[in-house]
Design a protein around this motif. Structure first.
Motif, PDB file in Angstrom:
ATOM      1  N   SER A 412       0.809  -1.207   0.000  1.00 53.04           N
ATOM      2  CA  SER A 412       0.000   0.000   0.000  1.00 53.04           C
ATOM      3  C   SER A 412       0.847   1.264   0.000  1.00 53.04           C
ATOM      4  N   HIS A 413       0.238   2.357  -0.409  1.00 53.59           N
ATOM      5  CA  HIS A 413       0.872   3.669  -0.318  1.00 53.59           C
ATOM      6  C   HIS A 413      -0.196   4.736  -0.055  1.00 53.59           C
ATOM      7  N   PRO A 414       0.228   5.913   0.463  1.00 54.32           N
ATOM      8  CA  PRO A 414      -0.734   6.973   0.703  1.00 54.32           C
ATOM      9  C   PRO A 414      -1.051   7.672  -0.612  1.00 54.32           C
ATOM     10  N   ALA A 415      -2.156   7.281  -1.242  1.00 58.01           N
ATOM     11  CA  ALA A 415      -2.492   7.860  -2.538  1.00 58.01           C
ATOM     12  C   ALA A 415      -2.972   9.296  -2.366  1.00 58.01           C
ATOM     13  N   LYS A 416      -2.789  10.076  -3.416  1.00 58.15           N
ATOM     14  CA  LYS A 416      -3.195  11.473  -3.443  1.00 58.15           C
ATOM     15  C   LYS A 416      -4.631  11.617  -2.938  1.00 58.15           C
ATOM     16  N   GLY A 417      -4.826  12.511  -2.000  1.00 52.88           N
ATOM     17  CA  GLY A 417      -6.180  12.765  -1.505  1.00 52.88           C
ATOM     18  C   GLY A 417      -6.567  11.935  -0.302  1.00 52.88           C
ATOM     19  N   CYS A 418      -5.735  10.995   0.117  1.00 49.10           N
ATOM     20  CA  CYS A 418      -6.081  10.247   1.318  1.00 49.10           C
ATOM     21  C   CYS A 418      -5.686  11.072   2.536  1.00 49.10           C
ATOM     22  N   SER A 419      -6.310  10.790   3.658  1.00 50.39           N
ATOM     23  CA  SER A 419      -6.033  11.581   4.854  1.00 50.39           C
ATOM     24  C   SER A 419      -5.573  10.658   5.969  1.00 50.39           C
ATOM     25  N   GLU A 420      -5.125  11.283   7.062  1.00 49.70           N
ATOM     26  CA  GLU A 420      -4.740  10.508   8.228  1.00 49.70           C
ATOM     27  C   GLU A 420      -5.939   9.686   8.706  1.00 49.70           C
ATOM     28  N   GLN A 421      -7.130  10.261   8.562  1.00 52.01           N
ATOM     29  CA  GLN A 421      -8.352   9.566   8.974  1.00 52.01           C
ATOM     30  C   GLN A 421      -8.539   8.267   8.186  1.00 52.01           C
ATOM     31  N   ASP A 422      -8.196   8.291   6.893  1.00 48.86           N
ATOM     32  CA  ASP A 422      -8.321   7.075   6.085  1.00 48.86           C
ATOM     33  C   ASP A 422      -7.406   5.978   6.621  1.00 48.86           C
ATOM     34  N   LEU A 423      -6.185   6.379   7.005  1.00 48.58           N
ATOM     35  CA  LEU A 423      -5.251   5.402   7.572  1.00 48.58           C
ATOM     36  C   LEU A 423      -5.815   4.823   8.876  1.00 48.58           C
TER      37      LEU A 423
END
Ligand code: 6YU
Length: 476
Positions: A412-423
């Motif tokens: 996985s990677h932090p895709a553009k537009g994801c937030s800490e909340q998504d993690l």
């Protein structure tokens, strides 16, 4: 006796094994692991090329230090090497060889930029649309500053070498391009101290060691799970039903899911009954999951220096800083950024081996080619870079993570537009807070559920322990 809850763990990768290990040690003896394939380890998979150990999945302990659970486990099981790796760097540009000194200014600049990404950690907004945008804009600006008094060739070389590092970063992130990576999300990833090292005899030794502490029949192999029935409203409100591919249903008080994010992205709609809550689904879509593959290449003789650990493939015409290839069918191999030099596993390993790193759609396309086609492209590449038309690989080994049906990519990677909340959402158990229903029916572990160690083995281990602890404290 019957007071002990029944726990089903779906997936026998390192996170599933870590969760089961902790539960069993805490007295939860009704634990069962269901694994789709015929082997344990998942994305930890040690293979061989000739007499050399070749890691198909994870290679390194990233940041071996006290804070790293994988480092501590490997040390306690006696699986570490005496000395660590990665001392020297050597690079090459077409047929002109570069020295470490040629590369050091660009490596320095690159490290600076990487360090600067941590400043975005708690930012709501940044001037940068993506990691790619930041790296390119700032890279160009700083390169120009550094090269003020240098000639045009030096400036061009700096940019082309910088592009090789951008492609290398794509591999680290299993991304097609750094334009897909969120700068804030990237800043949240926590780097641990210490030079990356490997595991003696191969990464699978770690999985085997953990499993050897558990009852032999704890894992059921070749048992793919098709659907998780949670929130049963009819008869048994306190059980979850795990439906296997052959139709059999196994009931449990709790299910710990460790299937990869790539698998969830593809199968979530049929995998959960009832479907996942909207915010959880949203995060599964928002977070990224991409491909990073390796090509192991065996030679008769080494053509690199004895003290060389890493070879950067720097192309003279890449000063435009394009980290992906426009004509994939023709030029997919240009996405390969580096070779790492394999340390011989034992004295019987007489043939030297390089490991090439390639990510993105280029690497997904590579998976569709025959070994011969890949070998031909590689041979041509090596001829171009060394200027020696007599160098030919003895044999090669290509990984194929994108087409692996139980992974559907690499990590996985932090895709553009994801937030800490998504993690954070990724690890939230079902049913979610505030519900009057039986709590902790479905728990989520695995690499992609770790808020700041995602994409790593230590993140996966920590996530498995976290979910085991969640159950243990629920019952204590
Ligand atoms: C690390 C490294 N490394 C290279 C490559 C890959 C990965 N990683 P699993 O998938 O293992 O287990 C799930 C199981 O579930 C599995 O067995 C399935 O068969 C099963 N399953 C699926 N569906 C099922 C169903 N329906 N029913 C039943 N069972 C089912 N990590 O620490 N060092 O060098 C690398 C690398 C090519 C593919 C890696 C590395 C990632 C790890 O391998 C991975 O996280 C864990 O093994 C996952 O374990 P798991 O249990 O969660 O899932 C600054 C900055 C930020 C960017 N990040 C920088 C860090 C760089 C990360 N790099 C890694 C790169 C390499 C080189």
């Amino acid at each position: 006796g019957n007071m002990v809850p029944r726990v089903v763990v779906v997936g026998c990768g390192i996170s599933g094994v870590a969760a089961a290990h902790r539960l069993v040690k805490a007295g939860f003896h009704r634990v069962q692991i269901l694994e789709a394939t015929g082997r344990s380890g998942g994305r930890i998979h040690t293979g061989r090329l000739g007499n050399n150990v070749a890691e198909i999945g994870a290679s390194y302990i990233h940041g071996p230090c006290e804070e790293n659970p994988v480092f501590c486990l490997a040390r306690d099981y006696g699986l570490l090497h005496q000395e660590s790796r990665f001392n020297f760097i050597f690079s090459s540009i077409s047929s002109q060889r570069l020295s470490s000194e040629d590369m050091s200014p660009v490596l320095e600049m690159y490290d600076e930029l990487m360090n600067d990404t941590s400043q975005f950690k708690n930012k709501k907004e940044t001037p940068w649309a993506s990691l790619g945008h930041f790296m390119r804009s700032e890279g160009r600006r700083r390169a120009a500053e550094r090269c003020k008094e240098k000639d045009a060739t030096t400036r061009q070389l700096l940019l082309c070498a910088f592009n090789a590092l951008l492609k290398d970063e794509c591999s680290s992130n299993a991304a097609h391009t750094l334009d897909e990576i969120d700068v804030v999300g990237f800043g949240i990833y926590k780097n641990l101290r210490g030079l990356d090292c490997t595991i003696r005899g191969g990464y699978e030794g770690l999985v085997k060691s953990l499993l050897s502490d558990l009852p032999a029949d704890i894992v059921t192999y070749n048992r793919p799970v098709r659907c998780v029935h949670w929130n049963n409203t009819e008869n048994s409100r306190d059980t979850v039903n795990v439906e296997c591919d052959d139709g059999e249903k196994i009931s449990a008080n709790h299910v710990i899911l460790t299937v990869p994010l790539g698998y969830l992205k593809k199968h979530h709609s049929s995998f959960f009954c009832p479907p996942l809550p909207a915010h959880k689904l949203h995060s599964i879509h928002k977070l990224g999951f991409g491909t990073c593959n390796k090509i192991y290449v065996e030679f008769d003789q080494p053509w690199w220096d004895a003290d060389c650990d890493k070879i950067y493939l720097v192309w003279r015409d890449e000063e435009d800083l394009l980290d992906h290839v426009s004509d994939i069918r023709k030029s997919w191999i240009r996405k390969m950024s580096t070779f790492t030099v394999l340390k011989p596993s034992d004295r019987s390993a007489i043939h030297p081996v390089l490991c090439g790193w390639i990510s993105g759609h280029e690497s997904e396309y590579m998976e569709t080619l025959s070994d011969l086609e890949v070998r031909n492209s590689l041979t041509e590449l090596i001829h171009t870079f060394t200027g020696n038309p007599r160098l030919t690989p003895r044999r090669i080994l290509c990984t194929k993570w994108f087409h692996n049906p139980w992974t559907c990519g690499s990590y996985s990677h932090p895709a553009k537009g994801c937030s800490e909340q998504d993690l954070e959402n990724m690890m939230e158990p079902l049913p979610t807070n505030g519900s009057h229903l039986q709590p902790l029916q479905v728990l989520f572990a695995g690499e992609a559920t770790h808020p700041y160690f995602y994409s790593t083995v230590h993140g996966a281990v920590a996530s498995g322990w976290r979910e085991a602890d969640r159950l243990i404290s629920h019952y204590s």
